[in-house]
Motif scaffolding. Structure first.
Motif, PDB file in Angstrom:
ATOM      1  N   GLU A 145       0.806  -1.242   0.103  1.00  0.00           N
ATOM      2  CA  GLU A 145       0.185   0.008  -0.007  1.00  0.00           C
ATOM      3  C   GLU A 145       0.799   1.201   0.156  1.00  0.00           C
ATOM      4  OE1 GLU A 145      -2.563  -0.167   3.066  1.00  0.00           O
ATOM      5  OE2 GLU A 145      -2.973  -2.410   2.803  1.00  0.00           O
ATOM      6  N   ASN A 146       1.987   1.149   0.104  1.00  0.00           N
ATOM      7  CA  ASN A 146       3.101   2.217   0.312  1.00  0.00           C
ATOM      8  C   ASN A 146       2.572   3.585   1.284  1.00  0.00           C
ATOM      9  OD1 ASN A 146       5.284   1.713  -1.405  1.00  0.00           O
ATOM     10  ND2 ASN A 146       3.779   1.814  -3.287  1.00  0.00           N
ATOM     11  N   ARG A 147       2.331   2.915   2.248  1.00  0.00           N
ATOM     12  CA  ARG A 147       1.697   3.833   3.423  1.00  0.00           C
ATOM     13  C   ARG A 147       2.105   3.362   4.925  1.00  0.00           C
ATOM     14  NH1 ARG A 147      -4.757   3.640   4.587  1.00  0.00           N
ATOM     15  NH2 ARG A 147      -5.087   1.500   4.101  1.00  0.00           N
ATOM     16  N   PRO A 148       2.234   3.920   6.034  1.00  0.00           N
ATOM     17  CA  PRO A 148       2.432   3.416   7.037  1.00  0.00           C
ATOM     18  C   PRO A 148       1.115   2.301   7.526  1.00  0.00           C
ATOM     19  CG  PRO A 148       2.956   5.775   7.163  1.00  0.00           C
ATOM     20  CD  PRO A 148       2.177   5.351   5.987  1.00  0.00           C
ATOM     21  N   ILE A 149       1.334   1.572   8.398  1.00  0.00           N
ATOM     22  CA  ILE A 149       0.332   0.744   9.000  1.00  0.00           C
ATOM     23  C   ILE A 149       0.366   0.646  10.575  1.00  0.00           C
ATOM     24  CG2 ILE A 149      -0.659  -1.606   9.231  1.00  0.00           C
ATOM     25  CD1 ILE A 149      -0.938  -0.441   6.337  1.00  0.00           C
ATOM     26  N   VAL A 150      -0.686   1.266  11.259  1.00  0.00           N
ATOM     27  CA  VAL A 150      -0.583   1.041  12.722  1.00  0.00           C
ATOM     28  C   VAL A 150      -1.234  -0.183  13.124  1.00  0.00           C
ATOM     29  CG1 VAL A 150      -1.727   2.261  14.646  1.00  0.00           C
ATOM     30  CG2 VAL A 150      -1.009   3.653  12.666  1.00  0.00           C
ATOM     31  N   LEU A 151      -0.029  -0.970  13.855  1.00  0.00           N
ATOM     32  CA  LEU A 151      -0.314  -2.244  14.580  1.00  0.00           C
ATOM     33  C   LEU A 151      -0.884  -2.137  16.109  1.00  0.00           C
ATOM     34  CD1 LEU A 151      -0.603  -5.301  13.859  1.00  0.00           C
ATOM     35  CD2 LEU A 151       1.722  -5.154  14.334  1.00  0.00           C
ATOM     36  N   ASP A 152      -2.113  -2.664  16.099  1.00  0.00           N
ATOM     37  CA  ASP A 152      -2.562  -2.628  17.376  1.00  0.00           C
ATOM     38  C   ASP A 152      -2.367  -3.819  18.052  1.00  0.00           C
ATOM     39  OD1 ASP A 152      -3.963  -2.422  20.027  1.00  0.00           O
ATOM     40  OD2 ASP A 152      -6.130  -2.396  18.879  1.00  0.00           O
ATOM     41  N   LEU A 153      -1.327  -4.007  19.059  1.00  0.00           N
ATOM     42  CA  LEU A 153      -1.201  -5.178  19.763  1.00  0.00           C
ATOM     43  C   LEU A 153      -1.599  -5.051  21.265  1.00  0.00           C
ATOM     44  CD1 LEU A 153       0.175  -7.867  20.522  1.00  0.00           C
ATOM     45  CD2 LEU A 153       2.361  -6.898  20.803  1.00  0.00           C
ATOM     46  N   PRO A 154      -2.951  -5.162  21.481  1.00  0.00           N
ATOM     47  CA  PRO A 154      -3.568  -4.890  22.932  1.00  0.00           C
ATOM     48  C   PRO A 154      -2.742  -5.290  24.040  1.00  0.00           C
ATOM     49  CG  PRO A 154      -5.165  -6.017  21.317  1.00  0.00           C
ATOM     50  CD  PRO A 154      -3.888  -6.074  20.712  1.00  0.00           C
ATOM     51  N   ILE A 155      -2.857  -4.569  25.047  1.00  0.00           N
ATOM     52  CA  ILE A 155      -1.961  -4.587  26.149  1.00  0.00           C
ATOM     53  C   ILE A 155      -2.254  -5.991  27.116  1.00  0.00           C
ATOM     54  CG2 ILE A 155      -3.564  -3.261  27.730  1.00  0.00           C
ATOM     55  CD1 ILE A 155      -0.904  -2.361  29.180  1.00  0.00           C
ATOM     56  N   TRP A 156      -3.608  -6.174  26.980  1.00  0.00           N
ATOM     57  CA  TRP A 156      -4.142  -7.458  27.796  1.00  0.00           C
ATOM     58  C   TRP A 156      -3.504  -8.898  27.114  1.00  0.00           C
ATOM     59  CZ3 TRP A 156      -7.503  -4.511  24.972  1.00  0.00           C
ATOM     60  CH2 TRP A 156      -8.227  -5.043  23.913  1.00  0.00           C
ATOM     61  N   MET A 157      -2.862  -8.823  25.993  1.00  0.00           N
ATOM     62  CA  MET A 157      -2.383 -10.095  25.216  1.00  0.00           C
ATOM     63  C   MET A 157      -1.028 -10.363  25.757  1.00  0.00           C
ATOM     64  SD  MET A 157      -4.031 -10.091  21.508  1.00  0.00           S
ATOM     65  CE  MET A 157      -5.773  -9.723  21.165  1.00  0.00           C
ATOM     66  N   ILE A 158      -0.239  -9.230  26.077  1.00  0.00           N
ATOM     67  CA  ILE A 158       1.068  -9.281  26.171  1.00  0.00           C
ATOM     68  C   ILE A 158       1.702 -10.516  26.918  1.00  0.00           C
ATOM     69  CG2 ILE A 158       3.093  -7.944  27.080  1.00  0.00           C
ATOM     70  CD1 ILE A 158       2.090  -6.717  24.622  1.00  0.00           C
ATOM     71  N   ASP A 159       1.021 -10.700  27.903  1.00  0.00           N
ATOM     72  CA  ASP A 159       1.438 -12.104  28.720  1.00  0.00           C
ATOM     73  C   ASP A 159       0.816 -13.164  28.509  1.00  0.00           C
ATOM     74  OD1 ASP A 159       3.477 -10.437  30.342  1.00  0.00           O
ATOM     75  OD2 ASP A 159       1.896  -9.494  31.592  1.00  0.00           O
ATOM     76  N   ALA A 160       0.215 -13.382  27.567  1.00  0.00           N
ATOM     77  CA  ALA A 160      -0.712 -14.595  27.158  1.00  0.00           C
ATOM     78  C   ALA A 160       0.380 -15.432  26.645  1.00  0.00           C
ATOM     79  CB  ALA A 160      -1.910 -14.312  26.194  1.00  0.00           C
ATOM     80  N   ASP A 161      -0.019 -16.804  26.589  1.00  0.00           N
ATOM     81  CA  ASP A 161       0.719 -18.049  25.914  1.00  0.00           C
ATOM     82  C   ASP A 161       0.508 -17.729  24.318  1.00  0.00           C
ATOM     83  OD1 ASP A 161       1.822 -18.985  27.986  1.00  0.00           O
ATOM     84  OD2 ASP A 161      -0.112 -20.166  28.351  1.00  0.00           O
ATOM     85  N   ALA A 162       1.538 -17.724  23.347  1.00  0.00           N
ATOM     86  CA  ALA A 162       1.281 -17.310  21.999  1.00  0.00           C
ATOM     87  C   ALA A 162       1.282 -18.606  21.182  1.00  0.00           C
ATOM     88  CB  ALA A 162       2.775 -16.675  21.555  1.00  0.00           C
ATOM     89  N   GLY A 163       1.829 -19.594  21.763  1.00  0.00           N
ATOM     90  CA  GLY A 163       1.945 -20.873  21.195  1.00  0.00           C
ATOM     91  C   GLY A 163       2.769 -21.004  20.100  1.00  0.00           C
ATOM     92  N   ASP A 164       2.781 -21.740  18.950  1.00  0.00           N
ATOM     93  CA  ASP A 164       3.886 -21.924  17.892  1.00  0.00           C
ATOM     94  C   ASP A 164       3.309 -21.010  16.703  1.00  0.00           C
ATOM     95  OD1 ASP A 164       6.009 -22.515  16.350  1.00  0.00           O
ATOM     96  OD2 ASP A 164       5.010 -24.505  15.462  1.00  0.00           O
ATOM     97  N   GLN A 165       4.365 -20.135  15.996  1.00  0.00           N
ATOM     98  CA  GLN A 165       3.600 -19.216  14.940  1.00  0.00           C
ATOM     99  C   GLN A 165       4.572 -19.186  14.010  1.00  0.00           C
ATOM    100  OE1 GLN A 165       1.773 -15.688  16.237  1.00  0.00           O
ATOM    101  NE2 GLN A 165       1.355 -16.230  18.329  1.00  0.00           N
ATOM    102  N   ARG A 166       4.280 -18.819  12.765  1.00  0.00           N
ATOM    103  CA  ARG A 166       5.048 -18.801  11.820  1.00  0.00           C
ATOM    104  C   ARG A 166       5.149 -17.514  11.049  1.00  0.00           C
ATOM    105  NH1 ARG A 166       3.869 -22.789   6.524  1.00  0.00           N
ATOM    106  NH2 ARG A 166       5.761 -22.356   5.258  1.00  0.00           N
ATOM    107  N   MET A 167       6.591 -16.933  10.566  1.00  0.00           N
ATOM    108  CA  MET A 167       6.833 -15.846  10.120  1.00  0.00           C
ATOM    109  C   MET A 167       6.832 -16.003   8.528  1.00  0.00           C
ATOM    110  SD  MET A 167      10.467 -13.749  10.187  1.00  0.00           S
ATOM    111  CE  MET A 167      10.944 -14.594   8.790  1.00  0.00           C
ATOM    112  N   ILE A 168       6.201 -15.067   7.693  1.00  0.00           N
ATOM    113  CA  ILE A 168       6.445 -14.837   6.517  1.00  0.00           C
ATOM    114  C   ILE A 168       6.918 -13.476   6.041  1.00  0.00           C
ATOM    115  CG2 ILE A 168       4.925 -14.802   4.323  1.00  0.00           C
ATOM    116  CD1 ILE A 168       3.034 -16.636   5.741  1.00  0.00           C
ATOM    117  N   SER A 169       8.121 -13.585   5.351  1.00  0.00           N
ATOM    118  CA  SER A 169       8.757 -12.447   5.078  1.00  0.00           C
ATOM    119  C   SER A 169       7.846 -11.488   3.768  1.00  0.00           C
ATOM    120  CB  SER A 169      10.013 -12.612   4.401  1.00  0.00           C
ATOM    121  OG  SER A 169      10.706 -13.026   5.310  1.00  0.00           O
TER     122      SER A 169
END
Length: 535
Positions: A145-169
């Motif tokens: 999109e050639n523009r900034p993206i604001v990413l909301d990572l809510p504070i109540w999730m910070i200490d939750a278990d994340a499990g196994d996740q996969r990165m895609i470049s």
């Protein structure tokens, strides 16, 4: 692993080895993990400046910038810098976070509405097990999109278990667009019938790697080479290079622009600054090449629009001209080349230095000689721009960062810090006015803390310059626009940097010594007479 651990690791896995920001409740956990893992966190004094740093870091490096701020007022503090990044088309992700799930929380804010109001995209992490998925998407979207993206990572999730996740470049570059043959034929027919063409390159042409193809095109059609401000010095050293097209053009360029009968623009929006509100394109045939069809005719009328990648279109034109055995007329361009070879920038103005003030044009010519050739130049905005930027060259367009897409003064210092981090030891010079500098002078401490080789060239007329001119034009007392500031050189030293006051050109003689082994910011306070600025 917890969300904050996974998120920190994912940032580094994506190659985000520098993050700009300000710690708060919503981000301190993952920023601490990020630093523990070897990431570089550049802590800003103000959230808006953190976003500005990430913006300029992207523009200088070409990589996706990342800023991390907390919630609520952190995002509202960042709005001006976020709009600037949107208007500049910067690729960056600004990570923030929703407040705790409490309707009476005093820092609550509709993050999506705020992001969308700025023109940025918005992405929200829906659950802890999707945090990397949404980071992947935010990075993919900023490229697409050639523009900034604001990413909301809510504070109540910070200490939750994340499990196994996969990165895609994310993809780093869009695929080149091949021009439509019919559009190409129409444009070539127009080019072949015009005697005095100008090939104009914008930043999109530079990003597409079109330099060599555009030089070849100009030589094939007997045309002059020019750039927008953001693509400045792309053709430096070429005998047909007239430099910046627009209100920053020198005398030879102005004459060539006036004589030109056609402009073929590659990756340039043809905005009012480039065309001087259409005055510099009036009466000329206009061909516009861009990957975004939405730009065609937005600022001025266009005779032949071509949707396509700048390099691909230029190469296709060169091939067609070769096949047609086209022979250019060289009389016009030969005269321009002779005028360029004889041009001396001092001939374009009369020095108006005073007893204890300097002409900023003369000072800029001296600075161009004294500063190392391999440098980055960052510019704030103000009336001093016309008397400084035309005289301060850069090695290539990537080494110029103009923090003026939104027209807000005061963003330059943050931009210079971000660019200096990206430039990795190379000298960065900031061109800024006294008013813009004072808006965010506290951020000078960040440059001290990071030991950045940064020279802050402050063009100091003790006034808000544009307002001075408008008060004079309106018949009011221009002294109403003046300000009494602290001594800037003293302030720089108080913050832990160096300072130099310039009242005469000879005061610049000591600059090379100060630049030797520079390991921290140096402020050069260049005193101007607000009533003597005529550009």
């Amino acid at each position: 692993m917890k969300v904050h651990e996974v998120f920190a690791d994912a940032l580094l896995q994506h190659g985000a080895d520098v993050v700009f920001g300000l710690m708060g409740d919503a981000n301190l956990s993952y920023l601490a993990d990020y630093r523990d893992r070897g990431g570089r966190f550049v802590a800003a004094v103000h959230e808006g400046n953190a976003v500005g740093m990430a913006d300029a870091w992207h523009r200088r490096s070409g990589r996706i910038g990342v800023a991390s701020i907390t919630h609520g007022p952190a995002l509202t503090n960042s709005m001006t810098s976020l709009v600037e990044a949107v208007r500049a088309g910067s690729r960056m992700v600004v990570v923030t976070g929703s407040t705790p799930l409490e309707p009476t929380h005093f820092q609550r804010l509709d993050l999506s509405a705020s992001a969308l109001a700025s023109g940025a995209g918005f992405e929200v992490v829906t659950k802890a097990q999707n945090v990397v998925r949404h980071l992947n998407r935010a990075l993919q979207r900023t490229v697409a999109e050639n523009r900034p993206i604001v990413l909301d990572l809510p504070i109540w999730m910070i200490d939750a278990d994340a499990g196994d996740q996969r990165m895609i470049s994310p993809p780093q570059h869009a695929s080149p667009q091949v021009p439509d043959p019919d559009s190409l034929d129409e444009a070539l027919g127009l080019l072949s019938s015009t005697p005095r063409p100008v090939v104009l390159a914008g930043r999109g042409a530079y990003d597409a790697g079109a330099k060599d193809a555009l030089i070849e095109l100009a030589e094939r059609i007997g045309g002059a080479l020019a750039t927008t401000l953001w693509a400045r010095d792309l053709f430096a050293g070429h005998p047909s290079n007239i430099g910046i097209y627009g209100n920053l053009a020198h005398s030879v360029a102005s004459s060539a622009i006036g004589e030109a009968t056609c402009v073929i623009a590659f990756g340039a929006s043809l905005n009012p600054l480039t065309t001087y509100r259409g005055e510099l394109t009036r009466g000329k045939k206009i061909i516009q090449v861009d990957t975004d069809p939405g730009r065609f005719g937005w600022f001025i009328g266009v005779d032949e629009p071509i949707s396509g990648d700048a390099k691909a279109v230029a190469e296709a034109m060169n091939e067609a001209l070769t096949d047609a055995e086209h022979e250019p007329s060289t009389g016009w361009i030969s005269g321009i080349q002779a005028a360029l070879a004889a041009h001396d920038p001092h001939d374009d103005f009369r020095d108006i230095s005073g007893v204890d003030t300097v002409d900023m044009r003369s000072a800029s010519i001296v600075l161009d000689e004294l500063l190392p050739a391999q440098r980055t130049v960052v510019a704030d905005v103000g009336r001093y721009i016309r008397g400084t930027l035309p005289f301060l060259a850069v090695p290539e367009p990537r080494n110029f960062v103009g923090m003026g897409a939104f027209g807000s003064i005061g963003l330059g210092l943050a931009g210079a810090i971000g660019a200096a981090v990206a430039a990795s030891g190379e000298l960065t010079a900031l061109v800024v006015g006294d008013g813009g500098l004072m808006m965010n002078f506290a951020e000078f401490s960040t440059a001290v803390r990071e030991r950045l080789p940064l020279v802050v060239l402050t063009f100091d007329d003790g006034a808000y310059g544009a307002e001075w001119d408008k008060l004079v034009a309106g018949g009011s007392d221009p002294l109403y626009s003046t300000m009494v500031w602290p001594d800037f050189a003293d302030l720089a030293r108080a913050f832990g940097g160096q300072g130099l006051t310039v009242r005469t050109l000879s005061d610049l003689d000591g600059l090379p010594t100060l630049l030797e082994g520079l390991a921290g910011p140096l402020l050069v306070d260049i005193r101007l007479d607000p009533a003597a600025i005529t550009v």
